[in-house]
Design a protein around this motif. Structure first.
Motif, PDB file in Angstrom:
ATOM      1  N   ILE A 284       3.991   5.814  -5.695  1.00  0.00           N
ATOM      2  CA  ILE A 284       3.865   5.997  -7.144  1.00  0.00           C
ATOM      3  C   ILE A 284       2.965   7.189  -7.457  1.00  0.00           C
ATOM      4  O   ILE A 284       3.294   8.041  -8.296  1.00  0.00           O
TER       5      ILE A 284
ATOM      6  N   VAL B  41       2.317   1.775  -3.510  1.00  0.00           N
ATOM      7  CA  VAL B  41       1.325   2.312  -4.453  1.00  0.00           C
ATOM      8  C   VAL B  41       1.136   3.808  -4.215  1.00  0.00           C
ATOM      9  O   VAL B  41       1.078   4.603  -5.157  1.00  0.00           O
TER      10      VAL B  41
ATOM     11  N   SER C 186       0.830  -1.209   0.000  1.00  0.00           N
ATOM     12  CA  SER C 186       0.000   0.000   0.000  1.00  0.00           C
ATOM     13  C   SER C 186       0.863   1.258   0.000  1.00  0.00           C
ATOM     14  O   SER C 186       0.581   2.227  -0.717  1.00  0.00           O
TER      15      SER C 186
ATOM     16  N   SER D 218      -6.356   8.744  -1.423  1.00  0.00           N
ATOM     17  CA  SER D 218      -5.484   7.568  -1.411  1.00  0.00           C
ATOM     18  C   SER D 218      -4.584   7.551  -0.184  1.00  0.00           C
ATOM     19  O   SER D 218      -4.209   6.477   0.288  1.00  0.00           O
TER      20      SER D 218
ATOM     21  N   LEU E  20      -4.537   4.192   1.685  1.00  0.00           N
ATOM     22  CA  LEU E  20      -3.340   3.355   1.567  1.00  0.00           C
ATOM     23  C   LEU E  20      -2.385   3.448   2.751  1.00  0.00           C
ATOM     24  O   LEU E  20      -1.564   2.539   2.950  1.00  0.00           O
TER      25      LEU E  20
END
Length: 214
Positions: A67, A64, A61, A112, A116
């Motif tokens: 990124i 990601v 998580s 996010s 995440l």
């Protein structure tokens, strides 16, 4: 893949992502500002690995999210060309489909963040300050909410200190007077969604030292 190998693989992947993001970014100074937190957080995860071992799900998580963050750092959050990418793939812009009037990549990243980063927050609390009962659900969310608040304050302070175009690029409000409040709300909602998922899939830590998705 071996549980011990995955974090190492993700660390290498993180370095690759950061290097790619650093290739001709839109605004070098903004890229450096956006990566100030990464420059602190990544070494902490590496050197604290043996003392605070998160679950592999948490590490994935975090990767990601990195990124997404590095994409925003490369283009500047207000100018990530997701609409053009979507139009190239499907022949229509995403903003027109969703009725959006601004570049909402920053909104996605704030949501996010809650979604995440919450698994790692739940792991951290379970190992260092294990909550009981309903607090197992509440504390990870409030932990994320406090980070969202702190980030907005840091963002405001940095934008004020640097001022000019750099301050505006870093702040990324795009003329929205309620940008900070909406960003904090989205991070909170993302965290709530993440906690619901962890609870429904029985991945919520139940005792100290037990990470999610062992």
């Amino acid at each position: 893949m071996n549980r011990q190998r995955l974090p190492v693989t993700l660390l290498i992947g993180s370095i690759v992502v950061i290097v790619i993001s650093a290739i001709a970014p839109a605004v070098w100074a903004d890229w450096l500002l956006e990566n100030a937190v990464v420059a602190v957080a990544l070494p902490l995860f590496v050197f604290g690995y043996r003392r605070l071992r998160l679950s592999n799900a948490s590490y994935v998580s975090l990767f990601v999210f990195l990124i997404l963050h590095e994409t925003g750092a490369h283009y500047t959050y207000s100018n990530v060309p997701y609409d053009q990418w979507f139009a190239d793939a499907f022949g229509v812009t995403l903003n027109s489909l969703l009725g959006l009037t601004r570049n909402d990549f920053d909104r996605l990243v704030h949501f996010s963040y809650g979604l995440l980063i919450t698994p790692a927050a739940a792991d951290l609390l379970a190992q260092r300050a294990p909550p009981r009962g309903i607090w197992r659900w509440i504390l990870p969310v409030t932990f994320i909410m406090s980070h969202a608040l702190i980030y907005e304050l840091v963002e405001w302070a940095a934008a004020t200190a640097f001022g000019g175009d750099l301050g505006q690029e870093y702040l990324g409000t795009q003329g929205d007077p309620w940008d900070a409040q909406q960003d904090m709300l989205l991070a909170s909602l993302g965290s709530i969604v993440s906690m619901l998922f962890l609870g429904l899939t029985r991945r919520l830590p139940v005792e100290a030292g037990v990470p999610i998705n062992r």
